[in-house]
Scaffold this active site. Structure first.
Site, PDB file in Angstrom:
ATOM      1  N   ASN A   1      64.345  35.339  37.624  1.00  0.00           N
ATOM      2  CA  ASN A   1      63.572  34.159  37.229  1.00  0.00           C
ATOM      3  C   ASN A   1      62.443  33.980  38.243  1.00  0.00           C
ATOM      4  O   ASN A   1      62.683  33.565  39.373  1.00  0.00           O
ATOM      5  CB  ASN A   1      64.516  32.943  37.222  1.00  0.00           C
ATOM      6  CG  ASN A   1      63.781  31.643  36.966  1.00  0.00           C
ATOM      7  OD1 ASN A   1      62.608  31.624  36.603  1.00  0.00           O
ATOM      8  ND2 ASN A   1      64.492  30.539  37.159  1.00  0.00           N
TER       9      ASN A   1
ATOM     10  N   LYS B   1      60.068  31.888  38.161  1.00  0.00           N
ATOM     11  CA  LYS B   1      59.656  30.486  38.288  1.00  0.00           C
ATOM     12  C   LYS B   1      58.124  30.374  38.274  1.00  0.00           C
ATOM     13  O   LYS B   1      57.478  31.139  37.564  1.00  0.00           O
ATOM     14  CB  LYS B   1      60.288  29.866  39.541  1.00  0.00           C
ATOM     15  CG  LYS B   1      61.807  30.064  39.568  1.00  0.00           C
ATOM     16  CD  LYS B   1      62.509  29.282  40.646  1.00  0.00           C
ATOM     17  CE  LYS B   1      64.014  29.527  40.545  1.00  0.00           C
ATOM     18  NZ  LYS B   1      64.783  28.753  41.518  1.00  0.00           N
TER      19      LYS B   1
ATOM     20  N   HIS C   1      67.653  25.194  32.806  1.00  0.00           N
ATOM     21  CA  HIS C   1      67.641  25.437  34.257  1.00  0.00           C
ATOM     22  C   HIS C   1      67.657  24.092  34.988  1.00  0.00           C
ATOM     23  O   HIS C   1      67.036  23.122  34.536  1.00  0.00           O
ATOM     24  CB  HIS C   1      66.396  26.238  34.647  1.00  0.00           C
ATOM     25  CG  HIS C   1      66.470  26.738  36.058  1.00  0.00           C
ATOM     26  ND1 HIS C   1      66.170  25.934  37.131  1.00  0.00           N
ATOM     27  CD2 HIS C   1      66.862  27.921  36.561  1.00  0.00           C
ATOM     28  CE1 HIS C   1      66.359  26.627  38.253  1.00  0.00           C
ATOM     29  NE2 HIS C   1      66.779  27.843  37.925  1.00  0.00           N
TER      30      HIS C   1
ATOM     31  N   GLU D   1      66.155  23.056  37.467  1.00  0.00           N
ATOM     32  CA  GLU D   1      64.836  22.518  37.821  1.00  0.00           C
ATOM     33  C   GLU D   1      64.227  21.798  36.619  1.00  0.00           C
ATOM     34  O   GLU D   1      63.529  20.793  36.787  1.00  0.00           O
ATOM     35  CB  GLU D   1      63.934  23.644  38.362  1.00  0.00           C
ATOM     36  CG  GLU D   1      64.359  24.019  39.781  1.00  0.00           C
ATOM     37  CD  GLU D   1      64.056  25.444  40.187  1.00  0.00           C
ATOM     38  OE1 GLU D   1      63.237  26.112  39.528  1.00  0.00           O
ATOM     39  OE2 GLU D   1      64.661  25.906  41.179  1.00  0.00           O
TER      40      GLU D   1
ATOM     41  N   GLU E   1      75.112  27.951  37.795  1.00  0.00           N
ATOM     42  CA  GLU E   1      74.220  27.830  38.944  1.00  0.00           C
ATOM     43  C   GLU E   1      74.426  26.473  39.612  1.00  0.00           C
ATOM     44  O   GLU E   1      73.802  25.473  39.191  1.00  0.00           O
ATOM     45  CB  GLU E   1      72.763  27.938  38.493  1.00  0.00           C
ATOM     46  CG  GLU E   1      72.403  29.254  37.858  1.00  0.00           C
ATOM     47  CD  GLU E   1      70.913  29.524  38.005  1.00  0.00           C
ATOM     48  OE1 GLU E   1      70.563  30.540  38.594  1.00  0.00           O
ATOM     49  OE2 GLU E   1      70.111  28.696  37.555  1.00  0.00           O
TER      50      GLU E   1
ATOM     51  N   GLY F   1      67.930  28.151  45.705  1.00  0.00           N
ATOM     52  CA  GLY F   1      66.781  28.130  46.602  1.00  0.00           C
ATOM     53  C   GLY F   1      67.082  27.553  47.967  1.00  0.00           C
ATOM     54  O   GLY F   1      66.164  27.285  48.741  1.00  0.00           O
TER      55      GLY F   1
ATOM     56  N   SER G   1      70.883  31.501  45.294  1.00  0.00           N
ATOM     57  CA  SER G   1      70.726  32.219  46.565  1.00  0.00           C
ATOM     58  C   SER G   1      71.409  33.587  46.564  1.00  0.00           C
ATOM     59  O   SER G   1      71.969  34.002  47.575  1.00  0.00           O
ATOM     60  CB  SER G   1      71.211  31.360  47.733  1.00  0.00           C
ATOM     61  OG  SER G   1      70.447  30.163  47.824  1.00  0.00           O
TER      62      SER G   1
HETATM   63  P1  PGA Z   1      67.511  31.329  43.833  1.00  0.00           P
HETATM   64  O1  PGA Z   1      67.251  30.727  42.373  1.00  0.00           O
HETATM   65  O2  PGA Z   1      68.057  32.723  43.645  1.00  0.00           O
HETATM   66  O3  PGA Z   1      66.155  31.336  44.492  1.00  0.00           O
HETATM   67  O4  PGA Z   1      68.487  30.439  44.513  1.00  0.00           O
HETATM   68  C1  PGA Z   1      68.204  30.924  41.359  1.00  0.00           C
HETATM   69  C2  PGA Z   1      67.729  30.282  40.082  1.00  0.00           C
HETATM   70  O5  PGA Z   1      67.057  29.253  40.144  1.00  0.00           O
HETATM   71  O6  PGA Z   1      68.008  30.785  38.982  1.00  0.00           O
END
Ligand code: PGA
Length: 260
Positions: free
Chosen positions: A9, A11, A94, A96, A166, A172, A213
């Site tokens: 992803n 983003k 997601h 976010e 997740e 992140g 992460s």
């Molecule tokens: P990350 O993001 O690997 O940077 O923690 C995972 C995600 O948002 O799918």
């Protein structure tokens, strides 16, 4: 046996030109791992350029969201219908989007159904936030999100759905969930909920990923868990050698290294 999935992803990273050249750079290092379903999710703007770069490679192309209405007065949105024929997958729900765009369980469900009806494979993200995690509410929150996301999704469509657990506190942050935490949430909550909704046999077929992460140096522990079918990756998917390493680890751990 479930085919492992590694989905990157991106983003809100990379311009159109950067996305296309990154995809071209990435391909040689992941091309051989046909035993792993490899997917990248650039920004909407870069989808067509990346589609061109990936043509014939077998690597899937995912959007990062998809509106449920085919068209209409929804400024800034892109519909599942518009993505049909361009993307193969789309991320839905997601955290976010849930946090920043006011995504609700109900809209996640509408989007999942719209994606399926437009021949897109939804990658449905679920996960609890830090407060819920610390209060021991993970299973309650995640179970509710899974049920809501899949309402009125028929058994026949379930083989096309991918889920991703997740935990919000792991995204992140560099604070990845332990393999045991991820395994328990995926096996005892997400897959157990699928078994209640669709029966044990369907539940065993659905791919469920871990995200939060994930990096090359912590990937093996997740892939060693039978319940975890791959990873949804943010930060580490923005680097060619890291993403390629994740694909290689999935191939090695999940498919005895074949096609490597
Ligand atoms: P990350 O993001 O690997 O940077 O923690 C995972 C995600 O948002 O799918």
């Amino acid at each position: 046996m479930r085919v492992p999935v590694i989905a990157g992803n991106w983003k809100m990273h990379k311009s159109v030109a950067e996305s296309a050249s990154f995809a071209r750079e990435l391909l040689p290092s992941i091309a051989a791992y046909e035993s792993v379903e490899r997917i990248v999710a650039p920004t909407f703007l870069a989808l067509t350029a990346v589609a061109e770069a990936l043509r014939g490679s077998g690597v899937g192309l995912s959007a990062q969201d998809a509106h449920f209405e085919p068209q209409g007065a929804f400024t800034s949105q892109i519909s599942a219908a518009m993505l049909k024929g361009i993307a193969s997958h789309t991320i839905i729900g997601h955290s976010e989007c849930r946090a920043w765009l006011g995504e609700t369980d109900e809209r996640v469900n509408l989007k999942v159904r719209a994606a399926l009806s437009c021949d897109l494979t939804p990658i449905v993200a679920v996960g609890e936030n830090l407060q819920q995690y610390e209060a021991g509410q993970t299973f309650a929150v995640v179970g509710r999100q899974v049920r809501a996301a899949l309402q009125d999704v028929g058994t026949a469509d379930m083989s096309r759905v991918i889920l991703a657990y997740e935990p919000v506190w792991a995204i992140g942050t560099g604070r990845n969930a332990s393999a045991e935490t991820a395994r328990d949430a995926i096996g005892d909550c997400v897959r157990a909920t699928l078994a209640e909704l669709y029966g044990a046999s369907i539940a065993r077929q659905v791919r469920i990923l871990y995200g939060g992460s994930v990096k090359p140096d912590n990937m093996s522990q997740y892939m060693a868990e039978q319940e975890i079918d791959g990873a949804l990756v943010g930060g580490a998917s923005l680097n060619v050698s890291d993403f390629a390493a994740l694909v290689a680890i999935a191939a090695r751990e999940k498919t005895a290294g074949n096609n490597s």
